[in-house]
Design a protein around this motif. Structure first.
Motif, PDB file in Angstrom:
ATOM      1  N   GLY A 141       0.901  -0.818  -0.159  1.00 18.38           N
ATOM      2  CA  GLY A 141       0.472   0.162   0.469  1.00 18.38           C
ATOM      3  C   GLY A 141       0.851   1.144  -0.351  1.00 18.38           C
ATOM      4  N   GLU A 142       1.758   1.072   0.867  1.00 17.34           N
ATOM      5  CA  GLU A 142       3.167   2.340   0.552  1.00 17.34           C
ATOM      6  C   GLU A 142       3.959   2.391  -0.562  1.00 17.34           C
ATOM      7  OE1 GLU A 142       4.871   2.054   4.388  1.00 17.34           O
ATOM      8  OE2 GLU A 142       3.421   2.267   5.644  1.00 17.34           O
ATOM      9  N   CYS A 143       4.184   1.728  -1.010  1.00 10.73           N
ATOM     10  CA  CYS A 143       4.653   1.335  -2.018  1.00 10.73           C
ATOM     11  C   CYS A 143       4.152   1.298  -3.681  1.00 10.73           C
ATOM     12  CB  CYS A 143       6.148   1.174  -1.774  1.00 10.73           C
ATOM     13  SG  CYS A 143       6.357  -0.340  -2.491  1.00 10.73           S
ATOM     14  N   GLY A 144       3.196   0.809  -3.466  1.00 14.20           N
ATOM     15  CA  GLY A 144       2.649   0.290  -4.947  1.00 14.20           C
ATOM     16  C   GLY A 144       1.529   1.191  -5.604  1.00 14.20           C
ATOM     17  N   ASP A 145       1.207   0.937  -6.428  1.00 15.93           N
ATOM     18  CA  ASP A 145       0.048   1.817  -6.974  1.00 15.93           C
ATOM     19  C   ASP A 145      -1.498   1.414  -7.712  1.00 15.93           C
ATOM     20  OD1 ASP A 145      -0.388   0.394  -9.619  1.00 15.93           O
ATOM     21  OD2 ASP A 145       1.751   1.130  -9.288  1.00 15.93           O
ATOM     22  N   LEU A 146      -2.189   1.857  -8.007  1.00 15.39           N
ATOM     23  CA  LEU A 146      -3.809   1.606  -8.434  1.00 15.39           C
ATOM     24  C   LEU A 146      -3.825  -0.372  -9.152  1.00 15.39           C
ATOM     25  CD1 LEU A 146      -5.430   4.375  -8.983  1.00 15.39           C
ATOM     26  CD2 LEU A 146      -5.666   3.148  -7.203  1.00 15.39           C
ATOM     27  N   ARG A 162      -4.470   4.847   0.888  1.00 16.91           N
ATOM     28  CA  ARG A 162      -2.913   4.965   0.263  1.00 16.91           C
ATOM     29  C   ARG A 162      -2.397   4.952  -1.030  1.00 16.91           C
ATOM     30  NH1 ARG A 162       0.160   3.052   6.033  1.00 16.91           N
ATOM     31  NH2 ARG A 162      -0.639   4.329   7.375  1.00 16.91           N
ATOM     32  N   LEU A 163      -2.991   4.089  -1.660  1.00 17.61           N
ATOM     33  CA  LEU A 163      -2.291   4.153  -3.709  1.00 17.61           C
ATOM     34  C   LEU A 163      -1.820   5.069  -4.245  1.00 17.61           C
ATOM     35  CD1 LEU A 163      -4.133   0.776  -4.350  1.00 17.61           C
ATOM     36  CD2 LEU A 163      -1.834   0.647  -3.340  1.00 17.61           C
ATOM     37  N   LYS A 164      -1.198   5.351  -5.102  1.00 14.10           N
ATOM     38  CA  LYS A 164      -1.464   6.260  -5.905  1.00 14.10           C
ATOM     39  C   LYS A 164      -1.479   5.388  -6.771  1.00 14.10           C
ATOM     40  CE  LYS A 164       2.477   8.347  -3.781  1.00 14.10           C
ATOM     41  NZ  LYS A 164       2.172   7.750  -1.785  1.00 14.10           N
ATOM     42  N   PRO A 165      -2.247   6.318  -8.322  1.00 15.36           N
ATOM     43  CA  PRO A 165      -1.835   5.771  -9.537  1.00 15.36           C
ATOM     44  C   PRO A 165      -0.595   5.320 -10.433  1.00 15.36           C
ATOM     45  CG  PRO A 165      -2.332   8.513  -9.275  1.00 15.36           C
ATOM     46  CD  PRO A 165      -2.052   7.952  -8.078  1.00 15.36           C
ATOM     47  N   PRO A 166      -0.702   4.322 -11.176  1.00 16.31           N
ATOM     48  CA  PRO A 166       0.677   3.987 -11.594  1.00 16.31           C
ATOM     49  C   PRO A 166       1.508   5.787 -12.240  1.00 16.31           C
ATOM     50  CG  PRO A 166      -1.387   2.666 -13.072  1.00 16.31           C
ATOM     51  CD  PRO A 166      -1.784   3.978 -12.119  1.00 16.31           C
ATOM     52  N   ALA A 167       2.712   4.444 -12.398  1.00 16.96           N
ATOM     53  CA  ALA A 167       3.645   5.939 -12.845  1.00 16.96           C
ATOM     54  C   ALA A 167       3.231   6.409 -14.456  1.00 16.96           C
ATOM     55  CB  ALA A 167       4.911   5.607 -12.264  1.00 16.96           C
ATOM     56  N   GLY A 168       3.342   7.598 -14.295  1.00 19.51           N
ATOM     57  CA  GLY A 168       3.023   8.535 -15.986  1.00 19.51           C
ATOM     58  C   GLY A 168       1.395   8.793 -15.532  1.00 19.51           C
ATOM     59  N   ARG A 169       1.223   8.605 -14.688  1.00 19.42           N
ATOM     60  CA  ARG A 169      -0.701   8.650 -15.457  1.00 19.42           C
ATOM     61  C   ARG A 169      -0.950  10.173 -14.164  1.00 19.42           C
ATOM     62  NH1 ARG A 169      -4.255   3.952 -15.176  1.00 19.42           N
ATOM     63  NH2 ARG A 169      -5.692   5.828 -15.523  1.00 19.42           N
ATOM     64  N   ALA A 170      -1.494  10.845 -14.239  1.00 16.52           N
ATOM     65  CA  ALA A 170      -1.495  11.893 -13.900  1.00 16.52           C
ATOM     66  C   ALA A 170      -3.505  11.721 -12.927  1.00 16.52           C
ATOM     67  CB  ALA A 170      -2.123  13.370 -14.124  1.00 16.52           C
ATOM     68  N   GLY A 171      -3.393  12.424 -11.567  1.00 14.51           N
ATOM     69  CA  GLY A 171      -5.425  12.258 -11.332  1.00 14.51           C
ATOM     70  C   GLY A 171      -5.111  11.249 -10.167  1.00 14.51           C
ATOM     71  N   ARG A 172      -6.373  10.692  -9.537  1.00 14.63           N
ATOM     72  CA  ARG A 172      -6.496   9.861  -8.643  1.00 14.63           C
ATOM     73  C   ARG A 172      -7.630   8.817  -8.665  1.00 14.63           C
ATOM     74  NH1 ARG A 172      -6.520   9.059  -2.396  1.00 14.63           N
ATOM     75  NH2 ARG A 172      -5.719   6.937  -2.643  1.00 14.63           N
TER      76      ARG A 172
END
Length: 80
Positions: free
Chosen positions: A38-43, A70-80
């Motif tokens: 959750g801390e270092c992964g993405d959606l 806590r997840l973030k969008p994949p690298a290179g993608r904007a928004g959530r």
């Protein structure tokens, strides 16, 4: 600390967490593994984390709920 050590050696911590999640049997999944992803992964990790919401161990499914938040969008993608 572990994420910093991995990054400083050129290793992506999310890749390590994903690899560990793939080889563990469902009952061997730990809260630390779930929170780490959750801390270092993405959606892209959301499906695996959602599956942990049904885990029989309370600490694991609580960790999954926190990790999903806590997840973030994949690298290179904007928004959530």
């Amino acid at each position: 600390m572990a994420r910093w050590v991995l990054r400083s050696s050129g290793t992506d911590p999310a890749t390590v967490c994903r690899a560990r999640a793939e080889v563990r049997s469902p009952l061997r999944v730990t809260p630390a593994l779930v929170l780490g992803l959750g801390e270092c992964g993405d959606l892209t990790d959301a499906a695996w984390l959602r599956a942990q919401l049904d885990h029989p161990h309370t600490k694991v499914h609580r960790a999954a709920a926190r990790a999903l938040d806590r997840l973030k969008p994949p690298a290179g993608r904007a928004g959530r």
